[in-house]
Design an enzyme around this catalytic site. Structure first.
Site, mmCIF file in Angstrom:
data_model
loop_
_atom_site.group_PDB
_atom_site.id
_atom_site.type_symbol
_atom_site.label_atom_id
_atom_site.label_comp_id
_atom_site.label_asym_id
_atom_site.label_seq_id
_atom_site.Cartn_x
_atom_site.Cartn_y
_atom_site.Cartn_z
ATOM 1 C CG LEU A 27 6.846 -23.798 -27.182
ATOM 2 C CD1 LEU A 27 5.914 -22.614 -27.413
ATOM 3 C CD2 LEU A 27 6.348 -24.664 -26.044
ATOM 4 C CG ASP A 28 6.477 -30.489 -30.082
ATOM 5 O OD1 ASP A 28 7.697 -30.557 -29.844
ATOM 6 O OD2 ASP A 28 5.641 -31.304 -29.659
ATOM 7 C CG LEU A 29 5.740 -26.613 -37.006
ATOM 8 C CD1 LEU A 29 6.361 -25.226 -37.130
ATOM 9 C CD2 LEU A 29 6.025 -27.438 -38.247
#
Length: 194
Positions: A27-29
């Site tokens: 997942l993206d930050l």
């Protein structure tokens, strides 16, 4: 880091020695939700191949500013619908390749010349007119860095809290309003869908 925490858990709590962290779905930050981690090389190889073939299905929930269906309909009437965007009664499809804006930055953009293939489907929209936001259900066909965030910026409807791509922080959200709530994949050993 997340990888360090995973290794610690499996080595200390589950007694896997040594444990190698093999992230399949990341997942993206500041995006919340489900990750997919392989515990061994066989599973990692199988699941990575499934991911490359688009066989791992990912569903997200998000909040964006405005109403995507209304915006896309209006742009279609005006003849200003962005390239790569199509829609019908069932969904809005954003098929627009993504590339880095500047080599050293994290920011991405839609780029039809050098971008990597990327497709996001908006499956449902619940518009909340009192706050001019929409609750969305999304499904990815590909998995590029910042894909959903870039595609919504391409529509001119950034995600709430996404200050990197123009989303307002006025709603009290301190991160992009994006959550992966469902993964569907084939178990490498049983060959059954999970």
């Amino acid at each position: 880091t997340l990888a360090g925490a995973i290794v610690y858990h499996y080595e200390k709590e589950e007694n896997f020695h040594p444990f190698v962290c093999r992230l399949i779905h990341r997942l993206d930050l500041d995006t919340s939700g489900i990750l997919l981690i392989a515990k061994n090389q066989f599973s990692a190889s199988f699941l990575n191949e499934e991911m490359q073939k688009g066989q791992i299905r990912r569903r997200y929930t998000a909040f964006c500013i405005g109403n995507p269906y209304q915006r896309v309909s209006q742009m279609a009437e005006e003849g200003t619908l962005p390239r790569g965007v199509s829609f019908g009664k069932e969904k809005i499809r954003i098929h627009a390749p993504i590339a880095r804006t500047v080599r050293a930055e994290m920011r991405r953009t839609v780029d039809f010349e050098i971008g990597q293939d990327a497709t996001t489907n908006i499956l449902s929209i619940q518009f909340l007119p009192e706050i001019n936001c929409s609750l969305l259900s999304l499904e990815l066909e590909t998995g590029r860095t910042h894909q959903i965030r870039v595609h919504f910026a391409h529509l001119g409807l950034p995600l709430l809290g996404d200050d990197l791509y123009g989303g307002s922080l006025d709603y009290g959200i301190k991160r992009q309003a994006l959550h992966c709530h469902r993964l569907a994949f084939i178990d490498p050993f049983t060959k059954k869908e999970m």
